[in-house]
Write a protein that holds these residues in place. Structure first.
Motif, PDB file in Angstrom:
ATOM      1  N   SER A  75       0.826  -1.217   0.000  1.00 11.24           N
ATOM      2  CA  SER A  75       0.000   0.000   0.000  1.00 11.24           C
ATOM      3  C   SER A  75       0.856   1.261   0.000  1.00 11.24           C
ATOM      4  O   SER A  75       0.603   2.213  -0.747  1.00 11.24           O
ATOM      5  N   LEU A  76       1.910   1.272   0.827  1.00 14.66           N
ATOM      6  CA  LEU A  76       2.780   2.451   0.927  1.00 14.66           C
ATOM      7  C   LEU A  76       3.443   2.758  -0.404  1.00 14.66           C
ATOM      8  O   LEU A  76       3.470   3.907  -0.858  1.00 14.66           O
ATOM      9  N   ASN A  77       3.972   1.729  -1.057  1.00  9.05           N
ATOM     10  CA  ASN A  77       4.676   1.965  -2.311  1.00  9.05           C
ATOM     11  C   ASN A  77       3.737   2.337  -3.447  1.00  9.05           C
ATOM     12  O   ASN A  77       4.098   3.136  -4.316  1.00  9.05           O
ATOM     13  N   LEU A  78       2.522   1.783  -3.458  1.00 11.37           N
ATOM     14  CA  LEU A  78       1.540   2.237  -4.442  1.00 11.37           C
ATOM     15  C   LEU A  78       1.239   3.723  -4.251  1.00 11.37           C
ATOM     16  O   LEU A  78       1.162   4.490  -5.219  1.00 11.37           O
ATOM     17  N   PHE A  79       1.072   4.134  -3.003  1.00 11.61           N
ATOM     18  CA  PHE A  79       0.806   5.542  -2.692  1.00 11.61           C
ATOM     19  C   PHE A  79       1.935   6.427  -3.222  1.00 11.61           C
ATOM     20  O   PHE A  79       1.698   7.464  -3.856  1.00 11.61           O
ATOM     21  N   LEU A  80       3.189   6.024  -2.985  1.00  8.42           N
ATOM     22  CA  LEU A  80       4.332   6.830  -3.411  1.00  8.42           C
ATOM     23  C   LEU A  80       4.464   6.865  -4.927  1.00  8.42           C
ATOM     24  O   LEU A  80       4.791   7.905  -5.516  1.00  8.42           O
ATOM     25  N   ILE A  81       4.213   5.726  -5.580  1.00  6.44           N
ATOM     26  CA  ILE A  81       4.299   5.686  -7.040  1.00  6.44           C
ATOM     27  C   ILE A  81       3.225   6.565  -7.661  1.00  6.44           C
ATOM     28  O   ILE A  81       3.489   7.338  -8.593  1.00  6.44           O
ATOM     29  N   PHE A  82       1.999   6.469  -7.172  1.00 11.35           N
ATOM     30  CA  PHE A  82       0.894   7.252  -7.727  1.00 11.35           C
ATOM     31  C   PHE A  82       1.114   8.751  -7.529  1.00 11.35           C
ATOM     32  O   PHE A  82       0.806   9.554  -8.413  1.00 11.35           O
ATOM     33  N   HIS A  83       1.642   9.137  -6.373  1.00 11.55           N
ATOM     34  CA  HIS A  83       1.770  10.562  -6.056  1.00 11.55           C
ATOM     35  C   HIS A  83       3.106  11.173  -6.494  1.00 11.55           C
ATOM     36  O   HIS A  83       3.144  12.331  -6.919  1.00 11.55           O
ATOM     37  N   PHE A  84       4.196  10.396  -6.360  1.00 12.76           N
ATOM     38  CA  PHE A  84       5.522  10.984  -6.534  1.00 12.76           C
ATOM     39  C   PHE A  84       6.401  10.233  -7.533  1.00 12.76           C
ATOM     40  O   PHE A  84       7.598  10.529  -7.638  1.00 12.76           O
ATOM     41  N   ASP A  85       5.843   9.257  -8.240  1.00 13.07           N
ATOM     42  CA  ASP A  85       6.618   8.465  -9.206  1.00 13.07           C
ATOM     43  C   ASP A  85       7.842   7.828  -8.554  1.00 13.07           C
ATOM     44  O   ASP A  85       8.907   7.715  -9.164  1.00 13.07           O
ATOM     45  N   SER A  86       7.711   7.414  -7.322  1.00 11.89           N
ATOM     46  CA  SER A  86       8.855   6.879  -6.591  1.00 11.89           C
ATOM     47  C   SER A  86       8.408   5.789  -5.639  1.00 11.89           C
ATOM     48  O   SER A  86       7.342   5.881  -5.023  1.00 11.89           O
ATOM     49  N   MET A  87       9.231   4.752  -5.516  1.00  7.81           N
ATOM     50  CA  MET A  87       9.040   3.785  -4.443  1.00  7.81           C
ATOM     51  C   MET A  87       9.656   4.355  -3.166  1.00  7.81           C
ATOM     52  O   MET A  87      10.238   5.442  -3.162  1.00  7.81           O
ATOM     53  N   LEU A  88       9.525   3.604  -2.080  1.00  9.33           N
ATOM     54  CA  LEU A  88      10.159   4.009  -0.832  1.00  9.33           C
ATOM     55  C   LEU A  88      11.650   4.212  -1.080  1.00  9.33           C
ATOM     56  O   LEU A  88      12.290   3.417  -1.747  1.00  9.33           O
ATOM     57  N   SER A  89      12.201   5.292  -0.559  1.00  6.31           N
ATOM     58  CA  SER A  89      13.597   5.634  -0.819  1.00  6.31           C
ATOM     59  C   SER A  89      14.215   6.263   0.421  1.00  6.31           C
ATOM     60  O   SER A  89      13.500   6.657   1.358  1.00  6.31           O
ATOM     61  N   PRO A  90      15.547   6.378   0.456  1.00  6.18           N
ATOM     62  CA  PRO A  90      16.181   7.078   1.579  1.00  6.18           C
ATOM     63  C   PRO A  90      15.652   8.498   1.748  1.00  6.18           C
ATOM     64  O   PRO A  90      15.539   9.001   2.866  1.00  6.18           O
ATOM     65  N   TRP A  91      15.339   9.153   0.614  1.00  3.33           N
ATOM     66  CA  TRP A  91      14.828  10.519   0.689  1.00  3.33           C
ATOM     67  C   TRP A  91      13.482  10.580   1.395  1.00  3.33           C
ATOM     68  O   TRP A  91      13.224  11.456   2.222  1.00  3.33           O
ATOM     69  N   ILE A  92      12.604   9.627   1.108  1.00  2.00           N
ATOM     70  CA  ILE A  92      11.292   9.574   1.760  1.00  2.00           C
ATOM     71  C   ILE A  92      11.466   9.367   3.265  1.00  2.00           C
ATOM     72  O   ILE A  92      10.804  10.026   4.079  1.00  2.00           O
ATOM     73  N   LEU A  93      12.365   8.462   3.651  1.00  2.00           N
ATOM     74  CA  LEU A  93      12.614   8.225   5.076  1.00  2.00           C
ATOM     75  C   LEU A  93      13.150   9.480   5.753  1.00  2.00           C
ATOM     76  O   LEU A  93      12.773   9.799   6.882  1.00  2.00           O
ATOM     77  N   LEU A  94      14.041  10.202   5.057  1.00  2.00           N
ATOM     78  CA  LEU A  94      14.598  11.428   5.622  1.00  2.00           C
ATOM     79  C   LEU A  94      13.514  12.477   5.812  1.00  2.00           C
ATOM     80  O   LEU A  94      13.445  13.148   6.854  1.00  2.00           O
ATOM     81  N   LEU A  95      12.643  12.622   4.819  1.00  2.00           N
ATOM     82  CA  LEU A  95      11.554  13.590   4.936  1.00  2.00           C
ATOM     83  C   LEU A  95      10.633  13.243   6.104  1.00  2.00           C
ATOM     84  O   LEU A  95      10.191  14.132   6.848  1.00  2.00           O
ATOM     85  N   CYS A  96      10.352  11.959   6.272  1.00  2.00           N
ATOM     86  CA  CYS A  96       9.510  11.536   7.400  1.00  2.00           C
ATOM     87  C   CYS A  96      10.180  11.864   8.728  1.00  2.00           C
ATOM     88  O   CYS A  96       9.532  12.318   9.683  1.00  2.00           O
ATOM     89  N   HIS A  97      11.505  11.654   8.772  1.00  2.00           N
ATOM     90  CA  HIS A  97      12.247  11.926  10.003  1.00  2.00           C
ATOM     91  C   HIS A  97      12.245  13.412  10.343  1.00  2.00           C
ATOM     92  O   HIS A  97      12.167  13.798  11.524  1.00  2.00           O
ATOM     93  N   GLU A  98      12.334  14.271   9.316  1.00  2.00           N
ATOM     94  CA  GLU A  98      12.457  15.708   9.547  1.00  2.00           C
ATOM     95  C   GLU A  98      11.120  16.437   9.591  1.00  2.00           C
ATOM     96  O   GLU A  98      11.073  17.629   9.882  1.00  2.00           O
TER      97      GLU A  98
END
Length: 569
Positions: A75-98
């Motif tokens: 579900s998470l990766n579908l959400f990211l692909i649909f919205h941001f053309d990206s699977m889970l990535s280090p950048w996504i984790l960093l944004l969540c952290h910050e």
């Protein structure tokens, strides 16, 4: 389903694989069909191995936990692909952290119930319903096609074991350089499923954060160090960082097709000074740009994290600093996007190093220029850094597909040893080079009547079927003359407005006398300090191409190869 479950659970495989399939199909639309099919099948290997282990252990709690994790990642990766053309990535984790509470609330308000989110929820619900229904009916694929299923499972498990080895090899990489070599090698066969992608993202974030924390501490110290511009009159310094620009496809460097007519005209008018012997220390954007921006010198054994970026020094000296980056990490984030952006655009660095940065990306570089070049500046001294898309692969995506920009076709490429498709790829690269020339000329025109100096250089070169059937860059440990020529030699030039030439005749003379001296791009900041009349303790005259004490030293590429030794053999 019990008998087949003791072998493999197809639903775990699908949950962990489908987002990767979708991402690959959308991210690489021009990938050859046969290779794409093989890649998609390979992606299922590790999920199949995980599924087999879960079924072999046959523990109810483990099975339920695996399903919960698989559904969540699906579900998470579908959400990211649909919205941001990206699977889970280090950048996504960093944004969540910050992300703080306010930003989280804004994100939920914007995305929680939009069309793509609702589609994600529906597909997740459908997947759960299908799993429950099939499980209850105890339908067994194995009972219908026992031999086919057994053969498929055997192949899956072998491929899964190979993927596991590839993924495990990642943990032997202890620096960003090593990790990037791994990533640009076999990583695509190991991380394009949701499980291994999660492991990779966590490890990459951890490794990058360690280096970034050191670099940020260095920058904090530099922000407290005095720097001064000794010129009180208005002054504009511009740095344009190109991308994947082979000087051997520039008519400015005697290429046969007219790919740089504007630059050539500026040279003939006496405003553009073209350097003949410039190279990059890396053929990877990540490390090339980090060392280009940092005030370190590789030949002195200095690491980029231990020396601050020149943007901080300019800001300390009273310059208004703008960073316009068309590769800034937004949306679909690649290795180098994350590695650079997590450092350059962290909250601490943004505050220390810039007065303004862009928050939008553009399909074409000229759009970036048109939307930023007239930005109001608040000081008489300005530093502007442009990081362009340039001729980044694929080149045909770097310019508008119209008659004005599609100047060259395969018929202009006199290479009978290549097929039609390969000649067309060269023509598209040359079109991108010509479009880049037009883009840069717009920057020249804007600063033409100001007191301005503009430095242009590329992060690295590029092979475009120049002497072998390769397009892009390679990472073999032993470098030869030809690979160094096309991948590490870069275009490097300085443009000076008439007002700058009149005000600084001594600097102009030094530029003219330096055009044939050897240069490596990690020494760029020291040259910029001279162009900007800046006094700072981070200035090394021996590494300033325009200083009479300049000594280039050994030009080391990829951490180990002595460029000049190889080229002089």
């Amino acid at each position: 389903m019990q008998n087949s479950c003791r072998q493999i659970d197809i639903f775990i495989v699908l949950l962990l694989s489908i987002p990767g399939w979708l991402y690959c199909l959308t991210a690489y639309p021009d990938y050859p069909i046969v290779r794409m099919i093989c890649w998609l099948l390979f992606i299922t290997g590790l999920p199949a191995l995980i599924s087999w282990l879960v079924c072999f252990i046959n523990n109810k709690l483990l099975t339920i936990s695996t399903y919960i994790i698989s559904i969540f990642l699906f579900s998470l990766n579908l959400f990211l692909i649909f919205h941001f053309d990206s699977m889970l990535s280090p950048w996504i984790l960093l944004l969540c952290h910050e992300t703080n509470k306010s930003e989280s609330s804004e994100f939920i308000n914007n995305y929680a119930f939009d069309t793509y989110s609702i589609l994600t929820y529906l597909l997740t619900a459908l997947a759960i319903i299908v799993i429950v229904v099939v499980k209850r009916k105890k339908y067994s694929l194995r009972n219908l096609y026992p031999k086919t299923t057994a053969a498929l499972m055997s192949v899956w498990l072998i491929v899964g074991f190979i993927q596991l080895l590839l993924l495990g090899n990642m943990f032997t990489k202890k620096t960003q350089y090593e990790l990037q070599l791994w990533y640009e090698g076999k990583a695509g066969y190991a991380i394009e499923n949701t499980f291994s992608n999660l492991i990779y993202s966590i490890y990459h974030l951890s490794l990058t954060s360690d280096e970034n924390n050191i670099a940020i501490k260095t920058s904090l110290k530099a922000s407290e160090t005095a720097a001064k511009c000794i010129d009180s009159d208005s002054l504009d310094i511009v740095v344009i960082i190109g991308e994947s620009f082979s000087k051997h496809h520039a008519s400015l460097y005697d290429y046969t097709l007219e790919t740089t007519p504007n630059m050539k005209r500026e040279q003939l008018q006496g405003n553009l000074f073209v350097f003949s012997d410039a190279i990059t220390p890396y053929n990877m954007t990540t490390l090339a740009v980090k060392n280009m921006i940092s005030t370190n010198s590789i030949s002195l054994g200095q690491y980029w994290t231990d020396y601050p970026p020149f943007t901080i020094i300019f800001k300390q000296a009273g310059f208004d600093v703008a960073m316009w980056d068309n590769q800034k990490a937004i949306g679909n984030v690649t290795f180098h996007d994350f590695s650079i952006s997590s450092y350059l655009y962290s909250k601490q660095m943004t505050k220390l190093a810039y007065d303004v940065v862009n928050d939008k990306l553009y399909d074409y570089d000229l759009e970036l220029i048109n939307n930023t070049i007239h930005h109001t500046r608040n000081k008489c001294h300005t530093l502007t850094v442009y990081h362009l898309l340039g001729q980044h692969f694929q080149a045909k995506w770097r310019y508008p597909d119209n008659k004005e920009n599609s100047v060259f076709t395969e018929h202009h490429i006199n290479r009978p040893d290549l097929n039609s498709q390969e000649r067309q790829a060269i023509a598209e690269y040359d079109n991108a080079t010509r479009y880049n020339d037009h883009t840069v000329s717009q920057i020249f025109d804007y600063y033409r009547h100001r007191c301005a100096a503009i430095v242009y250089l590329s992060d690295h070169g590029e092979e475009v079927y120049d002497y072998r059937h390769v397009i892009g860059r390679t990472h073999e440990p032993q470098k030869d003359k030809l690979s160094l020529t096309y991948q590490y030699q870069i275009p490097f030039m300085i443009w000076c407005s008439d007002r700058y030439k009149q005000r600084y005749p001594d600097i102009l003379s030094r530029i003219e006398n330096a055009v044939d001296k050897p240069f490596i791009s990690d020494n760029l900041p020291h040259l910029l300090f001279t162009l900007g009349s800046i006094n700072t303790p981070y200035y090394y005259p021996e590494k300033d191409l325009l200083n009479k004490r300049y000594h280039c030293g050994k030009r080391i590429v990829q951490n180990s190869t002595d460029y000049d030794t190889v080229m002089n053999e």
